[in-house]
Structures are given as structure tokens and as C-alpha cells.
Write an enzyme that holds these catalytic residues in place. Structure first.
Site, PDB file in Angstrom:
ATOM      1  N   TYR A 124       0.230  -1.187  -0.002  1.00  0.00           N
ATOM      2  CA  TYR A 124       0.094  -0.340  -0.052  1.00  0.00           C
ATOM      3  C   TYR A 124       0.690   1.544  -0.484  1.00  0.00           C
ATOM      4  O   TYR A 124       2.386   1.462   0.515  1.00  0.00           O
ATOM      5  CB  TYR A 124      -0.774   0.318   0.814  1.00  0.00           C
ATOM      6  CG  TYR A 124      -1.529   0.906   1.451  1.00  0.00           C
ATOM      7  CD1 TYR A 124      -3.086   1.522   0.341  1.00  0.00           C
ATOM      8  CD2 TYR A 124      -1.021   2.312   2.643  1.00  0.00           C
ATOM      9  CE1 TYR A 124      -3.618   2.658   0.855  1.00  0.00           C
ATOM     10  CE2 TYR A 124      -2.588   3.119   2.048  1.00  0.00           C
ATOM     11  CZ  TYR A 124      -3.251   3.421   1.301  1.00  0.00           C
ATOM     12  OH  TYR A 124      -4.138   4.413   1.701  1.00  0.00           O
ATOM     13  N   LYS A 167       4.204   8.452   9.064  1.00  0.00           N
ATOM     14  CA  LYS A 167       4.007   8.072  10.437  1.00  0.00           C
ATOM     15  C   LYS A 167       5.061   8.142  11.720  1.00  0.00           C
ATOM     16  O   LYS A 167       4.453   9.200  12.326  1.00  0.00           O
ATOM     17  CB  LYS A 167       3.954   6.742  10.546  1.00  0.00           C
ATOM     18  CG  LYS A 167       2.837   5.884   9.255  1.00  0.00           C
ATOM     19  CD  LYS A 167       2.271   5.095   8.752  1.00  0.00           C
ATOM     20  CE  LYS A 167       0.431   4.797   8.083  1.00  0.00           C
ATOM     21  NZ  LYS A 167       0.922   3.878   6.590  1.00  0.00           N
ATOM     22  N   ASP A 219       9.160   2.884  -0.096  1.00  0.00           N
ATOM     23  CA  ASP A 219       8.557   3.533   0.656  1.00  0.00           C
ATOM     24  C   ASP A 219       8.592   2.880   2.100  1.00  0.00           C
ATOM     25  O   ASP A 219       8.052   1.838   2.577  1.00  0.00           O
ATOM     26  CB  ASP A 219       6.709   2.914   0.271  1.00  0.00           C
ATOM     27  CG  ASP A 219       5.913   3.678   1.135  1.00  0.00           C
ATOM     28  OD1 ASP A 219       5.956   4.825   1.842  1.00  0.00           O
ATOM     29  OD2 ASP A 219       4.709   3.872   0.712  1.00  0.00           O
TER      30      ASP A 219
HETATM   31  C1  LIG Z   1       0.404   4.116   5.433  1.00  0.00           C
HETATM   32  C2  LIG Z   1       1.130   3.862   4.566  1.00  0.00           C
HETATM   33  C3  LIG Z   1       0.500   5.402   3.775  1.00  0.00           C
HETATM   34  C4  LIG Z   1      -0.265   6.271   3.430  1.00  0.00           C
HETATM   35  O1  LIG Z   1       0.289   7.043   4.719  1.00  0.00           O
HETATM   36  P1  LIG Z   1      -1.179   7.902   4.513  1.00  0.00           P
HETATM   37  O2  LIG Z   1      -0.421   9.122   6.050  1.00  0.00           O
HETATM   38  O3  LIG Z   1      -1.852   7.286   5.203  1.00  0.00           O
HETATM   39  O4  LIG Z   1      -1.525   9.053   3.308  1.00  0.00           O
HETATM   40  C5  LIG Z   1       1.630   4.977   2.461  1.00  0.00           C
HETATM   41  N1  LIG Z   1       2.562   4.322   2.125  1.00  0.00           N
HETATM   42  C6  LIG Z   1       2.762   2.707   3.533  1.00  0.00           C
HETATM   43  C7  LIG Z   1       3.388   1.967   2.970  1.00  0.00           C
HETATM   44  C8  LIG Z   1       1.565   2.585   4.367  1.00  0.00           C
HETATM   45  O5  LIG Z   1       2.061   2.202   5.652  1.00  0.00           O
END
Ligand SMILES: *Cc1c(COP(=O)(O)O)cnc(C)c1O
Length: 428
Positions: free
Chosen positions: A142, A265, A237
Site C-alpha cells: 500500500y 507515521k 516506501d
Molecule cells: C500508511 C501508509 C501510506 C500512506 O500514508 P498516509 O499518511 O495514510 O497517507 C503510504 N505507504 C505506506 C507503506 C503506508 O503504510
């Protein structure tokens, strides 16, 4: 009706599905969401006054637990001094320097307001830098909800993706190719079929959004070699893995250096933050230095920077936290695996450091195809048996469990005793 049920009914009158992010609707476990009222350390309280040991951890940011005092104090102090200026502030400089110091290979970094925004900006940079259009992602990873990332695999190997959400155009989806996680062979076929067309490969260095799926030995290294050989960029990511696997992120942990990183995060300490960064030459295409436009009214927001700095400085000042997190994660995974084995319940407990998932299927789970074999009805029963004992887990099989520094050894033992009781009692 419980207060949570009442609030949910009221919420549905004004908010789509009653929630501001779909997973919070608790659909996979078939009950009303837990409406949180307060958090402290490893615990949260809901609108009915119930106390839970929380393993959702706001889906990743809260590595230090809820309402960690230095973060809370930094937030209050920053807010008192003005919540936003739309002008540069010293905290942004400090944040960028700290990330560059901790993450080997990050030379320039730009703050944004979410992980989604970090990813879509990094992809634009990759396209702007390479002059190519195609992006390769992995099924089950994701990367936020930007159009180009809401794409599922095409009809055949190495073909363009299909929209995975209404409202995403077929044209946009066609610019993303989806590959099986941990499948280097398929990756090679994609590169062979699209020579000179791929701008970037984006990957979660540990898959954490299909349940936790660590990279197979050599997987990340192969991605590095293939992208370099083909003139494509490699993007890690690290929105979840960044500062969770180690102080030096997944890149430092695995010793594989991408060209670009995305963060979120943990670097916001619980406030809305994202960041993207990487090699100086690549990041130099970003405006006002270069031709790739990207901006944000609240980017580098003083309150969010204060929260993130307090969290990162705590982690930097107490690296033993990671050792303790690893030990707690190891204990939890080993304990759970033993329980399910003893009780003859097909389950595969996976994870790394402070991340874990129990897949209710024979493992190992190496890709989203494997993860989908899980018995999600059994996961829902497991979730409910833990919930009624005061242990709050992600309300979906395909999510990670997050351990924080605030969870004690006793919390982990209590978790295991609940799981054992549920498994032995035939609740699963
Ligand atoms: C949570 C997440 C996102 C998106 O971040 P948001 O702050 O919710 O937009 C992107 N990449 C990864 C791997 C994530 O876990």
C-alpha cells in the site's frame, strides 16, 4: 446500545460510512468501531469506558506509545508559539538535518502532510528525473490513495494495471505495472518487456499492508541491481518501516540503498506528516530548484515538526528501545506460534522487529497471493476473543500488529495468555 454504537449511528448520518478512513469501520470483524476517548502509554479507553491494551498504535506512528510526555509537551509548546506561518521555520531545518543524518543516502528531503502525498510527490520526481512514465509496484503493498497507486495486476504478466478503485481512470492505471512481492523472476520479465520505459520501482522494504511479509533474502538487492541496470529509480516506501525497523530505517537495516525514500507515521509523532527525499541530483528536480512542482500550505507545520522531532530525538537518544522492541516482538511471535501449533490451528506467525501478523493459513506467506489464502472468518473470531479480553488488534487479517516501547513484558505475556485461552477454549 453501547456508547460506541450510538456514536457510530450518529457518525453515519454525517460521515461516509461513519469513518474518516475505511479500515476504522471494523467491517471485517462485523461490529461497531471502538471510538477512542483517551490513550496513555500502551493503553487506550473507549467511549464506554473500556480499557484496551492497544496493538493498532494509530497504524504505525506511535512507537513510543500514546501521549508520550516529551511529544505532548513539544506539541503544546509549539502550538502556543503559533500553529502555522506559511514561512520557513527552524524546526524544518532541524527535521531535515536529523533525517539526513540518520538515513544514509538521504541528501535532500522535503516535508509534506501525509504518506500519500509523499508517495505521489516521489513518483512525480522519479518521472521528472528520468523522463519515463511507467511505475512498477507490488501487489499487496500500500502506498497511500493517490490514483496511480490504486491499481491491481493486469490480465497477464508484465501488462498494465487495472483500476482498483472507482474513479481511477484506465489511462492512469495503465501507467502502473503490478508485480508479485518477492518474485524477482516476474520483475525481470517486466523489465524485459518495458526496456527504457520504467521510471521507478516502488516497494515497501517489508510488506506491512497485506499483513507483515518480510523481503525474501536477496529480493531487495535484486531490485537494486535491476533498477540500476535499467536506469530506473528505486523508491523505498518507508512510511511504516522508517524508524521502526531501526534508527537507520529499512535501508540501513537491510543495507540496500534506494534512490528515493518516502516517510510518514513515526516522523510525525502522531501528527499528520509525510516526507520524501533521497539523492541530491534526483531531488534537485524539485521546485524551486528544478522543474517538478510540489507545494503545501501546511508542509513542515511547526506543531507537526515539534512532535516528530521529539519522537525522533527520543529514539536517537535511546537506541536500546529497538533492542527491547525486537525482544518483545520475538517473544510474542514465538509464543503465538507455539500456542497455535499446540492447538492444531493452521497459522503462520510472521514479522520482524516490532511488527507481527498471524495469518490463519499454513505459511510461509511470501506474497499477497499467499496472504489471501488466510481464513479471514477465523481471524474475525480471534479478533473478537482478544477484544473481549481487553486486547485491541487491527480489525483485519491484512494488517500489521504494532508493538510500542510502552508495551511491557507483562503486556506481552498477557497477550499470549489471552490467545492461549481463546485457542484452547475452542473460540477460534
Ligand atoms: C500508511 C501508509 C501510506 C500512506 O500514508 P498516509 O499518511 O495514510 O497517507 C503510504 N505507504 C505506506 C507503506 C503506508 O503504510
Amino acid at each position: 446500545m453501547s456508547r460506541c454504537e450510538e456514536l457510530f449511528a450518529e457518525a453515519r448520518r454525517y460521515i461516509p460510512g461513519g469513518v474518516n478512513s475505511p479500515v476504522r469501520a471494523f467491517r471485517s470483524v462485523g461490529c461497531a468501531p471502538v471510538f477512542a476517548t483517551r490513550g496513555e502509554g500502551a493503553y487506550i479507553w473507549d467511549a464506554d469506558g473500556r480499557k484496551y491494551a492497544d496493538y493498532i498504535g494509530s497504524w504505525g506512528p506511535l512507537i513510543l506509545g500514546h501521549a508520550y510526555a516529551p511529544v505532548t509537551e513539544a506539541v503544546c509548546a509549539a502550538a502556543r508559539g503559533g500553529a502555522s506561518f506559511g514561512l520557513p521555520t527552524e524546526r524544518e531545518v532541524e527535521m531535515a538535518r536529523l533525517i539526513a543524518e540518520l538515513v544514509e543516502g538521504v541528501e535532500l528531503v522535503r516535508m509534506v502532510s501525509s504518506g500519500t502525498e509523499a508517495v505521489l510527490s516521489a513518483l512525480r520526481v522519479a518521472r521528472g528525473f528520468t523522463g519515463r512514465e511507467l511505475i512498477v509496484k507490488f501487489e499487496g503493498c500500500y502506498h497511500g490513495h493517490s490514483d496511480g497507486m490504486l491499481v491491481k495486476a493486469g490480465s497477464g504478466l508484465a501488462t498494465a494495471g487495472r483500476p482498483d478503485s472507482a474513479g481511477v481512470t484506465a489511462k492512469t492505471a495503465a501507467e502502473t505495472i503490478s508485480c508479485r512481492y518477492n518474485d524477482v523472476g516476474e520483475m525481470k520479465e517486466i523489465f524485459a518487456a518495458h526496456k527504457g520505459e520504467i521510471a521507478a520501482v516502488i516497494v515497501e522494504p517489508v510488506g506491512a499492508n497485506m499483513g507483515v511479509v518480510p523481503p525474501a533474502p536477496g529480493f531487495l538487492e535484486s531490485l537494486r541491481e535491476l533498477t540500476t541496470a535499467q536506469g530506473a529509480l528505486l523508491i523505498f516506501d518507508e512510511v511504516i518501516t522508517g524508524f521502526r525497523l531501526s534508527l537507520n530505517c529499512a535501508s540501513g537495516y537491510f543495507g540496500v540503498t534506494p534512490d528515493l525514500w518516502t516517510f510518514g507515521k513515526i516522523i510525525g509523532g502522531g501528527l499528520p506528516v509525510g516526507a520524501y527525499g533521497g539523492r541530491r541530483d534526483v531531488m534537485s528536480v524539485v521546485a524551486p530548484l528544478g522543474p517538478v512542482y510540489q507545494a503545501g500550505t501546511l508542509s513542515g507545520n511547526p506543531v507537526a515538526m515539534a512532535a516528530g522531532l521529539a519522537a525522533l530525538k527520543t529514539l536517537r537518544g535511546a537506541p536500546h528501545i529497538y533492542k527491547e522492541l525486537a525482544a518483545k516482538g520475538e517473544r510474542l511471535r514465538r509464543g503465538l506460534a507455539e500456542i497455535f501449533k499446540k492447538c492444531d490451528i493452521p497459522a503462520c506467525v510472521q514479522g520482524i522487529e516490532s511488527l507481527a501478523t498471524i495469518f490463519f493459513t499454513e505459511g510461509p506467506v511470501r506474497s499477497y497471493d499467499d496472504a489471501k489464502k488466510s481464513d479471514t472468518a477465523r481471524y474475525a473470531r480471534y479478533w473478537k476473543s482478544m477484544e473481549k479480553r481487553g486486547v485491541l488488534l487491527a480489525p483485519s487479517q491484512f494488517e500489521a500488529l504494532f508493538i510500542s516501547a510502552a508495551h511491557s513484558g507483562e503486556d506481552i505475556e498477557y497477550f499470549l495468555s489471552c490467545a492461549e485461552e481463546a485457542a484452547r477454549g475452542g473460540e477460534l
